[in-house]
Design a protein around this motif. Structure first.
Motif, mmCIF file in Angstrom:
data_model
loop_
_atom_site.group_PDB
_atom_site.id
_atom_site.type_symbol
_atom_site.label_atom_id
_atom_site.label_comp_id
_atom_site.label_asym_id
_atom_site.label_seq_id
_atom_site.Cartn_x
_atom_site.Cartn_y
_atom_site.Cartn_z
ATOM 1 N N SER A 135 0.822 -1.209 0.000
ATOM 2 C CA SER A 135 0.000 0.000 0.000
ATOM 3 C C SER A 135 0.857 1.261 0.000
ATOM 4 O O SER A 135 0.435 2.318 -0.458
ATOM 5 C CB SER A 135 -0.929 0.011 1.223
ATOM 6 O OG SER A 135 -0.208 0.270 2.421
ATOM 7 N N LEU A 136 2.090 1.134 0.502
ATOM 8 C CA LEU A 136 3.007 2.279 0.529
ATOM 9 C C LEU A 136 3.897 2.311 -0.711
ATOM 10 O O LEU A 136 4.211 3.387 -1.233
ATOM 11 C CB LEU A 136 3.880 2.212 1.791
ATOM 12 C CG LEU A 136 3.140 2.284 3.131
ATOM 13 C CD1 LEU A 136 4.114 2.061 4.288
ATOM 14 C CD2 LEU A 136 2.436 3.624 3.286
ATOM 15 N N PHE A 137 4.316 1.126 -1.172
ATOM 16 C CA PHE A 137 5.194 1.017 -2.344
ATOM 17 C C PHE A 137 4.649 -0.115 -3.226
ATOM 18 O O PHE A 137 5.002 -1.285 -3.043
ATOM 19 C CB PHE A 137 6.643 0.742 -1.927
ATOM 20 C CG PHE A 137 7.244 1.831 -1.084
ATOM 21 C CD1 PHE A 137 7.806 2.954 -1.678
ATOM 22 C CD2 PHE A 137 7.220 1.757 0.306
ATOM 23 C CE1 PHE A 137 8.343 3.970 -0.900
ATOM 24 C CE2 PHE A 137 7.755 2.757 1.080
ATOM 25 C CZ PHE A 137 8.317 3.883 0.477
ATOM 26 N N ALA A 138 3.821 0.260 -4.160
ATOM 27 C CA ALA A 138 3.046 -0.716 -4.945
ATOM 28 C C ALA A 138 3.925 -1.693 -5.718
ATOM 29 O O ALA A 138 3.533 -2.846 -5.932
ATOM 30 C CB ALA A 138 2.119 0.023 -5.900
ATOM 31 N N ASN A 139 5.099 -1.262 -6.146
ATOM 32 C CA ASN A 139 5.949 -2.106 -6.989
ATOM 33 C C ASN A 139 7.047 -2.827 -6.211
ATOM 34 O O ASN A 139 7.939 -3.418 -6.815
ATOM 35 C CB ASN A 139 6.576 -1.263 -8.101
ATOM 36 C CG ASN A 139 5.527 -0.666 -9.026
ATOM 37 O OD1 ASN A 139 4.546 -1.334 -9.370
ATOM 38 N ND2 ASN A 139 5.709 0.583 -9.425
ATOM 39 N N LYS A 140 6.978 -2.751 -4.889
ATOM 40 C CA LYS A 140 8.025 -3.379 -4.074
ATOM 41 C C LYS A 140 7.933 -4.900 -4.155
ATOM 42 O O LYS A 140 6.854 -5.485 -4.049
ATOM 43 C CB LYS A 140 7.888 -2.918 -2.619
ATOM 44 C CG LYS A 140 8.982 -3.417 -1.680
ATOM 45 C CD LYS A 140 10.350 -2.877 -2.069
ATOM 46 C CE LYS A 140 10.410 -1.340 -2.030
ATOM 47 N NZ LYS A 140 11.750 -0.835 -2.362
ATOM 48 N N LYS A 141 9.069 -5.551 -4.353
ATOM 49 C CA LYS A 141 9.107 -7.010 -4.397
ATOM 50 C C LYS A 141 8.967 -7.547 -2.974
ATOM 51 O O LYS A 141 9.699 -7.141 -2.060
ATOM 52 C CB LYS A 141 10.417 -7.492 -5.011
ATOM 53 C CG LYS A 141 10.497 -9.018 -5.185
ATOM 54 C CD LYS A 141 11.825 -9.459 -5.758
ATOM 55 C CE LYS A 141 11.973 -9.062 -7.212
ATOM 56 N NZ LYS A 141 13.211 -9.631 -7.813
ATOM 57 N N THR A 142 8.009 -8.456 -2.764
ATOM 58 C CA THR A 142 7.750 -8.997 -1.432
ATOM 59 C C THR A 142 7.656 -10.520 -1.474
ATOM 60 O O THR A 142 7.439 -11.109 -2.535
ATOM 61 C CB THR A 142 6.426 -8.447 -0.849
ATOM 62 O OG1 THR A 142 5.340 -8.848 -1.695
ATOM 63 C CG2 THR A 142 6.455 -6.924 -0.734
ATOM 64 N N LEU A 143 7.807 -11.130 -0.300
ATOM 65 C CA LEU A 143 7.688 -12.586 -0.179
ATOM 66 C C LEU A 143 7.115 -12.919 1.189
ATOM 67 O O LEU A 143 7.586 -12.418 2.212
ATOM 68 C CB LEU A 143 9.062 -13.256 -0.321
ATOM 69 C CG LEU A 143 9.099 -14.777 -0.095
ATOM 70 C CD1 LEU A 143 8.337 -15.511 -1.192
ATOM 71 C CD2 LEU A 143 10.548 -15.278 -0.012
ATOM 72 N N LEU A 144 6.068 -13.747 1.210
ATOM 73 C CA LEU A 144 5.514 -14.225 2.472
ATOM 74 C C LEU A 144 6.491 -15.237 3.054
ATOM 75 O O LEU A 144 6.742 -16.283 2.463
ATOM 76 C CB LEU A 144 4.149 -14.884 2.236
ATOM 77 C CG LEU A 144 3.436 -15.415 3.489
ATOM 78 C CD1 LEU A 144 3.077 -14.282 4.449
ATOM 79 C CD2 LEU A 144 2.175 -16.190 3.100
ATOM 80 N N TYR A 145 7.047 -14.901 4.220
ATOM 81 C CA TYR A 145 8.036 -15.772 4.863
ATOM 82 C C TYR A 145 7.604 -15.979 6.309
ATOM 83 O O TYR A 145 7.904 -15.184 7.184
ATOM 84 C CB TYR A 145 9.447 -15.166 4.785
ATOM 85 C CG TYR A 145 10.535 -16.139 5.190
ATOM 86 C CD1 TYR A 145 11.110 -16.974 4.238
ATOM 87 C CD2 TYR A 145 10.957 -16.231 6.506
ATOM 88 C CE1 TYR A 145 12.087 -17.886 4.606
ATOM 89 C CE2 TYR A 145 11.932 -17.138 6.885
ATOM 90 C CZ TYR A 145 12.494 -17.963 5.924
ATOM 91 O OH TYR A 145 13.468 -18.877 6.294
ATOM 92 N N ARG A 146 6.850 -17.059 6.532
ATOM 93 C CA ARG A 146 6.302 -17.350 7.853
ATOM 94 C C ARG A 146 7.386 -17.826 8.822
ATOM 95 O O ARG A 146 8.456 -18.283 8.402
ATOM 96 C CB ARG A 146 5.257 -18.458 7.752
ATOM 97 C CG ARG A 146 4.083 -18.182 6.839
ATOM 98 C CD ARG A 146 3.036 -17.336 7.501
ATOM 99 N NE ARG A 146 1.739 -17.459 6.828
ATOM 100 C CZ ARG A 146 0.715 -16.650 7.049
ATOM 101 N NH1 ARG A 146 0.826 -15.659 7.913
ATOM 102 N NH2 ARG A 146 -0.433 -16.822 6.413
#
Length: 388
Positions: free
Chosen positions: A187-198
């Motif tokens: 929501s703050l940086f729409a193009n940021k690369k992210t990964l769900l890491y539990r």
């Protein structure tokens, strides 16, 4: 072999979810042919005192299972005084800057957040077009602090929000332990690369044993930090023990004396406190209980208690009382029961509905099998390794 540095505020021999998570991350990457270094403070959590083996040291370096661990000086404190806590965070930040100035830093760095100031120090001084910065976000600060009542929406809060945004902006990859965290970052940086890491655990789960048929009460167990956020003292005061239940408590923290005082005041209540137990021993001990309760005093956006994954791997049915995304994890994987967050009447109603006949060896085995297949640390590490 690729060099990688992990910067964290928590690491074994310290206890807790944060240190376990980072340890398994470091160990997993080392096993995948990364040359892993860890930068962390001299161990002091949760006591707020430097552990005896590290007293009087400014810096300590060791190699454990091939991982180089450098421990730096910190002004250790768990004081409720905000100024002293700030001094503690700044002291570690100063130690980090000193380390950065005199040591070669790898081109790939994983930074743990929170604490925000420690993460900011790392992101600010290590930012470079030639370096990949990975931000590992386990809780959303300052939002979590606001929900816990630790912060107010004032100038200081806005400063922390600015620091938070800076950290996300400079990260090449953001790891989040919940979908809510990743949604917030996007929501703050729409193009940021992210990964769900539990925060999946890594241990050899002991064999599940059948319950003693002579036990007529349902044995609830809580094991972990006895902090303000968990609300174990309030749990002791609000549970309806007419429901043929017992509450068994393991751990240490800020509420320990309150809990011990309550038990002493009401000795006839079936509440039992055992103190802190080593993790390996605890796993064996927990098998004697029927249901593991996971409470949060307030619903915290972005938080998914790691105990969900650990208890499930042990085959323990879970009674979740914390709201948020944790409810979805328990519900979707059929791990136990949900009580409405903060509603102790609903909690007692749910407990009253639990039948001993539901807690069978086969039902526990099913939970354990679900955890083994779904909460898979190896698959998670493989995905992350390909992105580093």
């Amino acid at each position: 072999m690729k060099d990688i540095l992990i910067i964290t505020s928590y690491f074994p021999p310290e206890i807790g979810a944060a240190s376990n998570r980072i340890y398994h991350l470091a160990e997993g990457l080392q096993e995948r042919n990364f040359n892993v270094q860890v930068l962390t403070p001299l161990p002091n959590y949760p006591t707020g005192k430097i552990f005896d083996a590290y007293q009087g040291k400014f810096k300590h370096t060791s190699v454990e299972k091939g991982i180089t661990i450098t421990r730096l000086w910190i002004y250790a404190s768990v004081s409720k005084n905000k100024f002293l806590r700030l001094i503690a965070m700044l002291s570690y930040s100063f130690s980090l800057v000193w380390f950065f100035a005199f040591n070669k830093i790898p081109k790939t760095v994983i930074v743990q957040s929170p604490p925000l100031l420690v993460a900011f120090t790392s992101m600010f001084f290590l930012r470079s077009k030639k370096r990949k910065l990975v931000l590992n976000v386990s809780d959303l600060w300052p939002i979590a602090g606001l929900e816990l009542g630790a912060f107010k929406k004032n100038f200081s809060y806005k400063m922390l929000e600015s620091i938070e945004r800076f950290n996300y902006k400079k990260a090449d990859l953001v790891l989040g332990q919940s979908k809510e965290i990743l949604t917030h970052v996007s929501s703050l940086f729409a193009n940021k690369k992210t990964l769900l890491y539990r925060n999946y655990p890594e241990f050899d789960a002991p064999k599940i044993t059948p319950r003693n048929p002579s036990d007529k009460n349902i044995k609830l167990v809580y094991a972990g930090l006895l902090g303000i956020a968990q609300g174990i003292y309030k749990l002791c005061t609000e549970l309806d023990f007419n429901n043929n239940i017992e509450l068994h408590i393991y751990g240490s923290g800020a509420e320990q004396k309150l809990i011990e005082g309550f038990i002493e005041k009401y000795p006839k209540l079936p509440i039992y406190f055992y103190g802190r137990v080593a993790r390996e021993e605890l796993h064996q001990v927990l098998l004697q209980y029927d249901v593991a309760i996971i409470p949060l005093l307030n619903r915290i956006y972005g938080s998914v208690p790691s105990k969900i994954f650990e208890y499930a791997k042990l085959g323990l049915p879970i009674l979740y009382f914390g709201g948020g995304e944790g409810e979805d994890v328990v519900n979707n994987n059929q791990l136990g029961w949900i009580a409405a967050a903060g509603d102790y009447s609903d909690l007692n109603r749910i407990i009253a509905s639990i039948q001993i006949s539901e807690i069978t060896l086969s039902s526990k085995q099913k939970i354990k099998e679900t955890a083994t297949s779904t909460f898979n640390l190896e698959a998670q590490l493989k995905t992350l390794s390909n992105l580093l």
